[in-house]
Design an enzyme around this catalytic site. Sequence first.
Site, short mmCIF file in Angstrom:
data_model
loop_
_atom_site.label_atom_id
_atom_site.label_comp_id
_atom_site.label_asym_id
_atom_site.label_seq_id
_atom_site.Cartn_x
_atom_site.Cartn_y
_atom_site.Cartn_z
N ARG A 1 0.81 -1.54 0.07
CA ARG A 1 0.49 -0.09 0.50
C ARG A 1 0.96 1.67 0.06
NH1 ARG A 1 -4.32 -1.81 4.68
NH2 ARG A 1 -5.34 -3.12 4.15
N ASP B 1 -6.92 -3.42 -7.22
CA ASP B 1 -7.34 -3.77 -5.41
C ASP B 1 -7.96 -5.30 -5.95
OD1 ASP B 1 -10.43 -4.04 -3.43
OD2 ASP B 1 -8.85 -2.83 -3.00
N ARG C 1 -7.88 11.64 -5.32
CA ARG C 1 -8.76 10.85 -4.63
C ARG C 1 -10.32 11.53 -4.67
NH1 ARG C 1 -11.39 7.94 -4.08
NH2 ARG C 1 -12.13 7.07 -2.39
N TYR D 1 -14.78 -11.82 1.51
CA TYR D 1 -15.12 -11.19 1.12
C TYR D 1 -16.77 -11.42 0.06
CZ TYR D 1 -11.44 -8.02 2.23
OH TYR D 1 -10.79 -7.17 2.33
N ARG E 1 -3.36 6.68 1.08
CA ARG E 1 -3.87 7.35 1.29
C ARG E 1 -3.16 8.48 1.70
NH1 ARG E 1 -9.70 5.33 4.25
NH2 ARG E 1 -8.05 3.66 3.82
#
Length: 369
Positions: free
Chosen positions: A32, A83, A45, A164, A36
């Site tokens: 990652r 992703d 974003r 998921y 963010r």
Amino acid sequence: MSLIKFPELKNDLILRVLRGEKTERAPVWCMRQAGRYLPEFRAIRVENEFFKVCRNPELAAEVTIQPIRRYSGLLDASIIFCDILVIPQAMGMEVLMVPGKGPHFPAPLVVPEDMKKLVDREDNYSVHEELDYVYKAITLTRTRLDGEVPLFGFIGAPWTLMAYMIEGGGSKTFSKAKTWLWKYPEAAHELLDRITKVSVEFLKGQAAAGAQMLQVFDSWAGELAPADYFEFEMPYLLRIAEEVRKAYPDIPIVVFPKGVHPETVEYIVLNSEYAAVSLDWTLNPESLVKDLKARAEAIGKPIIFQGNLDPTVLFASKETIRTKTKEMCNKFTGCGHVCNLGHGMMPDHSPEHLGWFLEAVHEFSSKHQ
């Protein structure tokens, strides 16, 4: 190997380590690392929904390169911005990224009959057409990296994706997904098999598009007892590496089975086509190397690990980050090592603190190679 002509690679340190070669220092990158915690990522974003960034090759390439640009000379690998849940999307499921909550499946799989809603690539369906935007992003990114560092492609592991798809998002207990294992074991294996088929093709497509390394993220591996992991995940995990390596023998694959027992790591090292195993911060590489050394030497397989600094250490002072990084580097003596965190970067991490970690790796890893 990819047939596309790319710029000459200037830094092959991580590739040499993954081939089992002795190197001048350990390479470093962070899971990652495009995310963010970077203000430049957050700026993109503001006007672009998460999956829009994934599906737009220009945007995906830009955010992939952002950390390479910011930490030029300190990072030894990039990883395509994407992703793991693009595979369920490719299989016909809707996935939303809800701000402050994470991934959400409006219509998860509840009973085996729901699998009829899934799209099979065997039925006039092409995973390559559905996920072509990822391939385009990989090709564009590798070109724009201009050989500065190699590029990772990746997928989520079958059990993690299955969890998921049934839970409808993250979970604290995984009771719905685990219920399938006990109540519908045949359907669970069918679902895992279908996910695996798409995963293999997707990784092959990423390699053809220009990915120089691949990683399989098994984020929920530790939610299964070892025996259950060997029954419901290990066969598919091994199959992915075997089939992809058969098609692309020069592309190393790393697997990250987060939270598993040491015995599971040892089995993967000795019995799989994975070049390296990524470790979380709960595992002790010194003990693993000690237990594996004789058996690995007997079959001529190098021991290569990735990891495993606790990501929360990056909230500490510069002195503490340096100390903990030095301790981590020393624990990987006796094996090949790709420095990394034991999980991904967090949104509230400081970019400056990550820089301190990278600088410490460059300083201390060279002293135990």
